[in-house]
Design a protein around this motif. Structure first.
Motif, PDB file in Angstrom:
ATOM      1  N   MET A 119      41.170 -74.271 -53.006  1.00  0.00           N
ATOM      2  CA  MET A 119      40.075 -73.781 -53.843  1.00  0.00           C
ATOM      3  C   MET A 119      38.967 -74.840 -53.898  1.00  0.00           C
ATOM      4  O   MET A 119      39.220 -75.996 -54.177  1.00  0.00           O
ATOM      5  N   PRO A 120      37.707 -74.457 -53.592  1.00  0.00           N
ATOM      6  CA  PRO A 120      36.610 -75.425 -53.574  1.00  0.00           C
ATOM      7  C   PRO A 120      36.422 -76.099 -54.929  1.00  0.00           C
ATOM      8  O   PRO A 120      36.613 -75.496 -55.977  1.00  0.00           O
ATOM      9  N   ASN A 121      36.054 -77.354 -54.893  1.00  0.00           N
ATOM     10  CA  ASN A 121      35.804 -78.121 -56.106  1.00  0.00           C
ATOM     11  C   ASN A 121      34.444 -77.731 -56.665  1.00  0.00           C
ATOM     12  O   ASN A 121      33.421 -77.883 -56.002  1.00  0.00           O
ATOM     13  N   LYS A 122      34.423 -77.224 -57.906  1.00  0.00           N
ATOM     14  CA  LYS A 122      33.173 -76.726 -58.477  1.00  0.00           C
ATOM     15  C   LYS A 122      32.181 -77.832 -58.797  1.00  0.00           C
ATOM     16  O   LYS A 122      31.014 -77.567 -59.069  1.00  0.00           O
ATOM     17  N   HIS A 123      32.652 -79.090 -58.760  1.00  0.00           N
ATOM     18  CA  HIS A 123      31.744 -80.209 -59.019  1.00  0.00           C
ATOM     19  C   HIS A 123      30.880 -80.535 -57.795  1.00  0.00           C
ATOM     20  O   HIS A 123      29.905 -81.275 -57.910  1.00  0.00           O
ATOM     21  N   ILE A 124      31.233 -80.018 -56.628  1.00  0.00           N
ATOM     22  CA  ILE A 124      30.542 -80.368 -55.386  1.00  0.00           C
ATOM     23  C   ILE A 124      29.340 -79.459 -55.175  1.00  0.00           C
ATOM     24  O   ILE A 124      29.470 -78.244 -55.048  1.00  0.00           O
ATOM     25  N   LEU A 125      28.151 -80.055 -55.149  1.00  0.00           N
ATOM     26  CA  LEU A 125      26.921 -79.308 -54.941  1.00  0.00           C
ATOM     27  C   LEU A 125      26.257 -79.806 -53.659  1.00  0.00           C
ATOM     28  O   LEU A 125      25.819 -80.951 -53.584  1.00  0.00           O
ATOM     29  N   LEU A 126      26.198 -78.944 -52.645  1.00  0.00           N
ATOM     30  CA  LEU A 126      25.629 -79.306 -51.353  1.00  0.00           C
ATOM     31  C   LEU A 126      24.568 -78.293 -50.946  1.00  0.00           C
ATOM     32  O   LEU A 126      24.645 -77.119 -51.308  1.00  0.00           O
ATOM     33  N   LYS A 127      23.580 -78.774 -50.208  1.00  0.00           N
ATOM     34  CA  LYS A 127      22.549 -77.879 -49.691  1.00  0.00           C
ATOM     35  C   LYS A 127      23.055 -77.233 -48.408  1.00  0.00           C
ATOM     36  O   LYS A 127      23.349 -77.924 -47.432  1.00  0.00           O
ATOM     37  N   ARG A 128      23.158 -75.910 -48.427  1.00  0.00           N
ATOM     38  CA  ARG A 128      23.717 -75.192 -47.284  1.00  0.00           C
ATOM     39  C   ARG A 128      22.630 -74.527 -46.443  1.00  0.00           C
ATOM     40  O   ARG A 128      21.588 -74.119 -46.961  1.00  0.00           O
ATOM     41  N   ILE A 129      22.918 -74.409 -45.180  1.00  0.00           N
ATOM     42  CA  ILE A 129      22.002 -73.765 -44.253  1.00  0.00           C
ATOM     43  C   ILE A 129      22.060 -72.251 -44.445  1.00  0.00           C
ATOM     44  O   ILE A 129      23.098 -71.699 -44.839  1.00  0.00           O
ATOM     45  N   GLN A 130      20.946 -71.573 -44.180  1.00  0.00           N
ATOM     46  CA  GLN A 130      20.908 -70.121 -44.260  1.00  0.00           C
ATOM     47  C   GLN A 130      21.471 -69.514 -42.976  1.00  0.00           C
ATOM     48  O   GLN A 130      21.323 -70.098 -41.892  1.00  0.00           O
ATOM     49  N   PRO A 131      22.124 -68.349 -43.054  1.00  0.00           N
ATOM     50  CA  PRO A 131      22.766 -67.755 -41.873  1.00  0.00           C
ATOM     51  C   PRO A 131      21.825 -67.540 -40.692  1.00  0.00           C
ATOM     52  O   PRO A 131      22.255 -67.614 -39.541  1.00  0.00           O
ATOM     53  N   GLU A 132      20.550 -67.297 -40.978  1.00  0.00           N
ATOM     54  CA  GLU A 132      19.603 -67.032 -39.879  1.00  0.00           C
ATOM     55  C   GLU A 132      19.057 -68.306 -39.246  1.00  0.00           C
ATOM     56  O   GLU A 132      18.365 -68.251 -38.219  1.00  0.00           O
ATOM     57  N   GLU A 133      19.365 -69.465 -39.838  1.00  0.00           N
ATOM     58  CA  GLU A 133      18.893 -70.730 -39.288  1.00  0.00           C
ATOM     59  C   GLU A 133      19.848 -71.241 -38.212  1.00  0.00           C
ATOM     60  O   GLU A 133      20.971 -70.747 -38.071  1.00  0.00           O
TER      61      GLU A 133
END
Length: 285
Positions: A1-15
């Motif tokens: 289960m992902p750690n809810k404390h982790i905030l990362l900038k994710r790429i968009q599917p179309e990129e």
């Protein structure tokens, strides 16, 4: 289960995501339809883990209560040391389409660059391996310090339903305090992930994007030679690699017809329809 404390900038599917590698690496990916995910503490910048550990210890010195109770600071410091025991495997990409820094670092200016549709690539990876986290690396030291500070003073205390001061005061009075043990455990888990996504500002030009996979009991670990030592990795199969590869770019120093034509013939023979083009960077030697 992902750690809810982790905030990362994710790429968009179309990129798009880009993978820079030498000729042999391109052949392996296109022909074998697989990536090699490297164990996190064997990545190119061997200083990454030490950097995060040192940064965390530095942030801990900002809290007077930890200075007053050195045993608490020591326990938190030991918690950061435990980050090294976490076992993750990493796939590295970039959001930079034509980077002289990456050409030089990963292909000696003579390699290739595979452009992938990020949405299809991530979906493909997740069909064979569980993706724990993925996102852009964080290079700003100021941002990194704020993340660690917020974890310590806000995010984890809120998750435990009490304030940072209360946790520290209870722990100072009783070193075996249960809330402090939970606090340290959550901090260790969060930092073990952030350690994979923190990198020194000097590397910011790489604009690296990482896909992190957790080793499981059924993970088959392989080894390959690199620079005279064995590098542990797990194989990540790409069942429909033909659908994910958009373009193959030839490195700046390979600006000869044979480099482009040879790759075109090779890709077509393997059933790829990806465009093969030359880097727009011109180098003179």
């Amino acid at each position: 289960m992902p750690n809810k404390h982790i905030l990362l900038k994710r790429i968009q599917p179309e990129e798009n995501l880009y993978h820079y590698t030498k000729c042999r690496g391109v052949q392996g990916i296109l022909k074998d339809k697989a990536f090699f995910a490297t164990k996190s503490d064997f990545l190119n910048d061997t200083n990454e883990m030490r950097y995060t550990l040192a940064l965390t210890r530095d942030v801990l010195t900002e809290f007077p209560i930890l200075e007053e109770h050195s045993s608490l600071r020591q326990q938190l410091s030991l918690t950061t040391e435990e980050m090294k025991r976490q076992c993750y495997y990493v796939l590295s990409f970039s959001v930079e389409a034509d980077s002289i820094t990456l050409w030089s670092e990963f292909g000696n200016n003579t390699g290739y660059n595979l452009e992938f549709k990020s949405g299809e690539l991530l979906d493909m990876i997740s069909r064979t391996k569980k993706i724990s986290y993925h996102g852009l690396l964080i290079y700003s030291r100021e941002t990194q310090r704020k993340i660690i500070h917020d974890l310590l003073t806000k995010d984890i205390p809120q998750n435990l339903g009490c304030s940072f001061d209360d946790i520290m005061k209870n722990a100072a009075g009783n070193g075996g305090d249960e809330s402090f043990r939970k606090y340290c455990k959550q901090f260790k888990k969060a930092m073990s992930i952030y350690a994979v996504f923190f990198k020194q500002e000097e590397f910011a030009a790489e604009k690296e994007y990482r896909v992190v996979l957790k080793e499981t009991s059924d993970s088959e670990v392989h080894y390959r030679e690199k620079d005279g030592f064995l590098l542990p990795y797990i194989r990540v199969n790409l069942r429909k690699a033909h659908d994910a590869v958009n373009r193959i770019t030839v490195a700046p120093q390979n600006h000869v017809d044979l480099a482009k034509e040879g790759m075109q013939m090779y890709a077509r023979q393997l059933g790829y329809s990806a465009e093969v083009c030359l880097s727009k960077i011109n180098l003179r030697y």
